[in-house]
Motif scaffolding. Structure first.
Motif, PDB file in Angstrom:
ATOM      1  N   MET A 244       1.160  -1.130   0.235  1.00 28.67           N
ATOM      2  CA  MET A 244      -0.335   0.110   0.095  1.00 28.67           C
ATOM      3  C   MET A 244       1.161   1.187  -0.044  1.00 28.67           C
ATOM      4  O   MET A 244       0.198   2.259  -0.769  1.00 28.67           O
ATOM      5  N   ALA A 245       1.684   0.996   0.844  1.00 27.74           N
ATOM      6  CA  ALA A 245       2.900   2.130   1.030  1.00 27.74           C
ATOM      7  C   ALA A 245       3.374   2.671  -0.375  1.00 27.74           C
ATOM      8  O   ALA A 245       3.441   4.357  -1.016  1.00 27.74           O
ATOM      9  N   ILE A 246       3.741   1.916  -1.174  1.00 28.39           N
ATOM     10  CA  ILE A 246       4.669   1.640  -2.994  1.00 28.39           C
ATOM     11  C   ILE A 246       3.810   2.663  -3.803  1.00 28.39           C
ATOM     12  O   ILE A 246       4.201   3.130  -3.843  1.00 28.39           O
ATOM     13  N   ILE A 247       2.486   1.989  -3.291  1.00 26.32           N
ATOM     14  CA  ILE A 247       1.553   2.176  -4.822  1.00 26.32           C
ATOM     15  C   ILE A 247       0.448   3.265  -3.927  1.00 26.32           C
ATOM     16  O   ILE A 247       0.692   4.566  -5.089  1.00 26.32           O
ATOM     17  N   ILE A 248       0.443   4.321  -3.043  1.00 20.90           N
ATOM     18  CA  ILE A 248       0.448   5.092  -2.594  1.00 20.90           C
ATOM     19  C   ILE A 248       1.406   6.442  -2.651  1.00 20.90           C
ATOM     20  O   ILE A 248       1.118   7.586  -2.887  1.00 20.90           O
ATOM     21  N   GLY A 249       2.674   6.390  -2.552  1.00 18.04           N
ATOM     22  CA  GLY A 249       4.064   7.072  -3.212  1.00 18.04           C
ATOM     23  C   GLY A 249       3.584   7.269  -4.199  1.00 18.04           C
ATOM     24  O   GLY A 249       4.569   8.755  -4.399  1.00 18.04           O
ATOM     25  N   ASN A 250       3.720   6.330  -5.016  1.00 18.31           N
ATOM     26  CA  ASN A 250       3.968   6.236  -6.900  1.00 18.31           C
ATOM     27  C   ASN A 250       2.659   6.915  -7.364  1.00 18.31           C
ATOM     28  O   ASN A 250       2.700   7.904  -7.982  1.00 18.31           O
ATOM     29  N   MET A 251       1.516   7.132  -6.608  1.00 18.45           N
ATOM     30  CA  MET A 251      -0.215   7.825  -7.000  1.00 18.45           C
ATOM     31  C   MET A 251       0.488   9.041  -6.661  1.00 18.45           C
ATOM     32  O   MET A 251       0.067  10.197  -7.418  1.00 18.45           O
ATOM     33  N   ALA A 252       1.292   9.825  -5.734  1.00 18.87           N
ATOM     34  CA  ALA A 252       2.076  11.036  -5.244  1.00 18.87           C
ATOM     35  C   ALA A 252       2.698  11.711  -5.881  1.00 18.87           C
ATOM     36  O   ALA A 252       2.528  12.550  -5.930  1.00 18.87           O
ATOM     37  N   ASN A 253       3.453  10.414  -6.813  1.00 21.15           N
ATOM     38  CA  ASN A 253       4.410  11.123  -7.747  1.00 21.15           C
ATOM     39  C   ASN A 253       4.166  12.118  -8.994  1.00 21.15           C
ATOM     40  O   ASN A 253       4.053  12.894  -9.553  1.00 21.15           O
ATOM     41  N   ILE A 254       3.056  11.334  -9.217  1.00 21.57           N
ATOM     42  CA  ILE A 254       1.631  11.769 -10.619  1.00 21.57           C
ATOM     43  C   ILE A 254       1.029  12.796 -10.168  1.00 21.57           C
ATOM     44  O   ILE A 254       0.943  14.213 -11.206  1.00 21.57           O
ATOM     45  N   TYR A 255       0.834  13.057  -9.318  1.00 18.97           N
ATOM     46  CA  TYR A 255      -0.032  14.186  -8.695  1.00 18.97           C
ATOM     47  C   TYR A 255       1.072  14.976  -7.998  1.00 18.97           C
ATOM     48  O   TYR A 255       1.047  16.327  -8.856  1.00 18.97           O
ATOM     49  N   ALA A 256       2.050  15.334  -7.834  1.00 20.11           N
ATOM     50  CA  ALA A 256       3.572  16.242  -7.861  1.00 20.11           C
ATOM     51  C   ALA A 256       3.143  16.215  -9.859  1.00 20.11           C
ATOM     52  O   ALA A 256       3.744  17.530  -9.787  1.00 20.11           O
ATOM     53  N   GLU A 257       3.631  15.663 -10.070  1.00 20.05           N
ATOM     54  CA  GLU A 257       3.926  15.829 -12.349  1.00 20.05           C
ATOM     55  C   GLU A 257       2.866  16.901 -12.397  1.00 20.05           C
ATOM     56  O   GLU A 257       3.510  17.828 -12.965  1.00 20.05           O
ATOM     57  N   GLN A 258       1.944  16.930 -11.932  1.00 13.14           N
ATOM     58  CA  GLN A 258       0.393  16.991 -12.497  1.00 13.14           C
ATOM     59  C   GLN A 258       0.582  18.432 -11.922  1.00 13.14           C
ATOM     60  O   GLN A 258      -0.467  19.280 -11.719  1.00 13.14           O
ATOM     61  N   LEU A 259       0.672  19.464 -11.078  1.00 13.25           N
ATOM     62  CA  LEU A 259       1.200  20.033  -9.660  1.00 13.25           C
ATOM     63  C   LEU A 259      -0.297  19.741  -8.740  1.00 13.25           C
ATOM     64  O   LEU A 259      -0.429  21.433  -8.882  1.00 13.25           O
ATOM     65  N   LYS A 260      -0.780  19.465  -8.868  1.00 14.74           N
ATOM     66  CA  LYS A 260      -1.234  19.221  -7.559  1.00 14.74           C
ATOM     67  C   LYS A 260      -1.249  18.811  -6.486  1.00 14.74           C
ATOM     68  O   LYS A 260      -1.013  17.632  -5.493  1.00 14.74           O
ATOM     69  N   THR A 261      -0.441  19.819  -5.616  1.00 14.10           N
ATOM     70  CA  THR A 261       0.443  19.840  -4.867  1.00 14.10           C
ATOM     71  C   THR A 261      -0.196  19.002  -3.496  1.00 14.10           C
ATOM     72  O   THR A 261       0.383  19.203  -2.928  1.00 14.10           O
ATOM     73  N   GLU A 262      -1.121  19.827  -3.359  1.00 17.39           N
ATOM     74  CA  GLU A 262      -2.163  19.378  -2.058  1.00 17.39           C
ATOM     75  C   GLU A 262      -2.224  18.785  -2.186  1.00 17.39           C
ATOM     76  O   GLU A 262      -2.218  17.687  -0.833  1.00 17.39           O
ATOM     77  N   GLU A 263      -2.896  17.804  -3.321  1.00 18.54           N
ATOM     78  CA  GLU A 263      -2.693  15.921  -3.238  1.00 18.54           C
ATOM     79  C   GLU A 263      -1.720  15.133  -3.064  1.00 18.54           C
ATOM     80  O   GLU A 263      -1.684  14.461  -2.327  1.00 18.54           O
ATOM     81  N   ALA A 264      -0.534  15.786  -3.762  1.00 19.07           N
ATOM     82  CA  ALA A 264       0.971  15.075  -3.775  1.00 19.07           C
ATOM     83  C   ALA A 264       0.516  14.708  -2.066  1.00 19.07           C
ATOM     84  O   ALA A 264       2.009  13.805  -1.762  1.00 19.07           O
ATOM     85  N   MET A 265       1.198  15.945  -1.289  1.00 15.88           N
ATOM     86  CA  MET A 265       1.595  15.851  -0.218  1.00 15.88           C
ATOM     87  C   MET A 265       0.948  14.939   0.691  1.00 15.88           C
ATOM     88  O   MET A 265       1.311  13.683   1.668  1.00 15.88           O
ATOM     89  N   LYS A 266      -0.922  15.064   0.458  1.00 14.52           N
ATOM     90  CA  LYS A 266      -2.015  14.109   1.587  1.00 14.52           C
ATOM     91  C   LYS A 266      -0.936  12.424   1.007  1.00 14.52           C
ATOM     92  O   LYS A 266      -1.240  11.672   2.027  1.00 14.52           O
ATOM     93  N   PHE A 267      -0.613  12.276  -0.565  1.00 12.81           N
ATOM     94  CA  PHE A 267      -0.329  10.616  -0.034  1.00 12.81           C
ATOM     95  C   PHE A 267       0.840  10.973   0.657  1.00 12.81           C
ATOM     96  O   PHE A 267       1.288   9.555   0.772  1.00 12.81           O
ATOM     97  N   TYR A 268       2.075  11.550   0.060  1.00 13.64           N
ATOM     98  CA  TYR A 268       3.275  11.337   0.153  1.00 13.64           C
ATOM     99  C   TYR A 268       3.387  11.120   1.872  1.00 13.64           C
ATOM    100  O   TYR A 268       3.769  10.156   2.549  1.00 13.64           O
ATOM    101  N   LEU A 269       2.634  11.799   2.581  1.00 15.09           N
ATOM    102  CA  LEU A 269       2.015  11.161   4.626  1.00 15.09           C
ATOM    103  C   LEU A 269       1.638  10.512   4.607  1.00 15.09           C
ATOM    104  O   LEU A 269       2.121   9.764   5.517  1.00 15.09           O
ATOM    105  N   ARG A 270       0.380  10.002   3.984  1.00 14.63           N
ATOM    106  CA  ARG A 270      -0.663   8.713   4.071  1.00 14.63           C
ATOM    107  C   ARG A 270       1.175   7.528   4.416  1.00 14.63           C
ATOM    108  O   ARG A 270       1.056   6.759   5.185  1.00 14.63           O
ATOM    109  N   ALA A 271       1.985   7.659   2.691  1.00 17.65           N
ATOM    110  CA  ALA A 271       3.191   6.295   2.447  1.00 17.65           C
ATOM    111  C   ALA A 271       4.011   6.180   3.248  1.00 17.65           C
ATOM    112  O   ALA A 271       4.409   5.250   4.192  1.00 17.65           O
ATOM    113  N   LEU A 272       3.709   7.706   4.044  1.00 17.62           N
ATOM    114  CA  LEU A 272       5.200   8.125   5.101  1.00 17.62           C
ATOM    115  C   LEU A 272       4.909   7.441   6.400  1.00 17.62           C
ATOM    116  O   LEU A 272       6.020   6.347   7.223  1.00 17.62           O
ATOM    117  N   GLU A 273       3.872   7.614   7.076  1.00 11.06           N
ATOM    118  CA  GLU A 273       2.944   7.088   7.473  1.00 11.06           C
ATOM    119  C   GLU A 273       3.593   5.381   8.087  1.00 11.06           C
ATOM    120  O   GLU A 273       3.274   5.079   9.390  1.00 11.06           O
TER     121      GLU A 273
END
Length: 527
Positions: A244-273
């Motif tokens: 789950m952590a791997i996939i959530i982190g990878n999804m966060a990367n896509i949101y970051a690439e799309q400049l969806k910063t808030e969405e990216a950070m939300k997914f990064y923090l979830r994966a980090l936890e």
């Protein structure tokens, strides 16, 4: 403008370990037994169960088991070597689980030598895969493929299906790391096909994740998110947190690439936890570095530096050169933008040394350009020129590579379309089979209904026949009664007539004299 590096995780189909509820019963059995052979078997099982646990129980159980084997004189040599190999494999897994890959490899090779002497097929397959995974962790892809293909050769030779999907997926991962995306996609789809045939949900999720990574690398973000989402749903159902952590982190990367910063950070923090919860150092390093890169995007360097430094520290602990070079380069970029040129030069040169070893051109291009900027700003124009020339050479090389990538994207689209077409054909075949089965079932049902109707009709006819027979019997009985009654009446009448005749005769006999008397009388008259 400098490119931001985000590390997207390709998914290796490694064996997972989980502490089961059997450890207490295994310990209890161990205390009761006095047989050395059984002790070794139980200690081996306990060593395996404790691999993911933070304490050193695995080391303790392995040491005990090896000590017993050493003093077993009258035991089959093949059995002893097989169990020694199993115990060395557990030691390797123990160290690999703690990111000490070099030590893990030493134990794996010790186990491999023993399995080669005993000819243990299952053990050889396990070791080839684990050694391949270890070399992949060290970014030594050439050696990794050597051992993966050794395993694949055995799977094909002995026609073994169980486990083959894992090897195919891992080969695809290596090709993806080498940017051979069409080849990677081919192996991922082969792995997915076997996992679907076996209904292996965990394996299907892994394939979805890896296919998502490939599409993301070629900027097919929608396709990538679609595959990631399918993989995440399966892993949430299975409660596989590492995955789950791997996939959530990878999804966060896509949101970051799309400049969806808030969405990216939300997914990064979830994966980090999640990574922190399961003590996954490699995953923790990925996410920390990617959060740092997100802050670089936002030009918030003071927040970016601590994340990148922590990511670099952990990458150094696990010995992953590729990750080390990425986070060193990212720190070099941050310090260049902050005009801390000495710190920037330090990290960029270190990153450049590693990229020269492993051939990571994209990172090397950025390092050369940043070093050229630093030396130009600090008046070291000769060095600035040299690094700028290197940057141009790599850039042109990557442009050619980008043109090749366009062809790769077309080829990947072709592979995707081919897979979709194959799925459609398969679906059509399955549909035809299902329709045939349904028609057959309907025919069977119809035949059964006809049989039931015939049976029911026969039963009705039988009942009617029984009724007819019963009625006939009643008629015969009634007729018999009538006949008997009539017979009785006739007999009575006959008796009455006879009685009358007998009565008249008796009267006659009483009035007239008897014959003898009459004869005498007649004779006397004649005289």
């Amino acid at each position: 403008m400098y490119s931001i590096f985000r590390y997207t995780v390709l998914y290796l189909l490694i064996s997972t370990y989980a502490l089961s509820n059997t450890t207490d019963s295994l310990r209890y059995e161990l205390e009761k037994t006095s047989t050395d052979t059984l002790k070794v078997i139980l200690l081996n099982k306990l060593a395996y169960e404790y691999i993911p646990i933070k304490n050193d129980s695995t080391l303790f159980f392995v040491e005990q088991a090896l000590n017993i084997i050493q003093h077993m004189d009258n035991t089959n040599t093949i059995w002893k070597n097989n169990y020694k190999a199993k115990l060395y494999t557990h030691l390797g897994a123990f160290h690999q689980h703690r990111s000490d890959v070099s030590t893990a490899l030493n134990f794996y090779f010790n186990a491999l030598k023993l399995y080669e002497t005993t000819g243990n097929l299952s053990g050889l397959l396990t070791l080839y895969e684990k050694i391949g995974l270890s070399y992949s962790d060290l970014a030594n892809y050439e050696k990794s493929l050597v051992y993966y293909f050794k395993a694949l050769k055995l799977y094909d030779k002995y026609k073994i299906t169980d486990g083959k999907a894992s090897i195919l997926g891992n080969i695809g991962t290596v090709y993806a790391e080498q940017s051979n995306f069409p080849k990677a996609l081919e192996y991922f789809f082969s792995s997915l096909k076997i996992n679907e045939e076996l209904n292996n949900k965990a394996g299907i999720a892994i394939c979805y994740t890896n296919i998502g990574v490939l599409y993301k690398s070629q900027f097919y973000f929608d396709k990538a998110l679609d595959y990631y989402s399918k993989a995440l749903r399966i892993n949430e159902e299975l409660n596989f947190k590492r995955e789950m952590a791997i996939i959530i982190g990878n999804m966060a990367n896509i949101y970051a690439e799309q400049l969806k910063t808030e969405e990216a950070m939300k997914f990064y923090l979830r994966a980090l936890e999640i990574n922190k919860e399961i003590n996954n150092k490699r995953g923790f390093s990925h996410i920390m570095g990617n959060i740092g890169s997100l802050y670089v995007d936002l030009n918030d360097y003071s927040k970016a530096i601590p994340y990148l430094e922590e990511a670099l520290k952990i990458s150094g602990e696990i010995g992953n050169k590729y990750l080390i070079s990425i986070w060193q380069s990212s720190l070099g970029e941050v310090y260049t933008k902050s005009k801390r040129y000495k710190d920037a030069e330090h990290f960029l040169i270190k990153s450049l040394q590693i990229t020269n070893q492993i051939g990571a051109l994209s990172i090397k291009e950025r390092n050369e350009k940043l070093l050229s900027t630093i030396y130009s700003e600090t008046g070291k124009h000769k060095l600035a020129y040299e690094h700028y020339k290197n940057y141009i050479l790599i850039r042109d090389s990557l442009k050619n590579e980008e043109n090749a990538k366009k062809q790769i994207r077309q080829q990947m689209q072709y592979e995707y379309n081919k897979k979709q077409a194959a799925d459609s054909i398969l679906f059509a075949k399955e549909k035809k089979i299902k329709e045939t089965e349904i028609a057959h079932q309907n025919a069977v049902i119809k035949a059964k209904k006809n049989q039931q109707y015939i049976l029911l009709g026969s039963l009705v006819l039988f009942l009617l026949f029984i009724g007819f027979i019963f009625k006939r019997i009643n008629i015969i009985r009634n007729q018999k009664k009538i006949i008997e009654k009539q017979k009785f009446f006739v007999e009575q009448k006959q008796k009455e007539i006879l009685d009358s005749i007998y009565y008249a005769k008796r009267i006659q006999e009483c009035v007239l004299p008897n014959k003898t008397t009459l004869d005498k009388k007649i004779k006397s008259l004649k005289k």
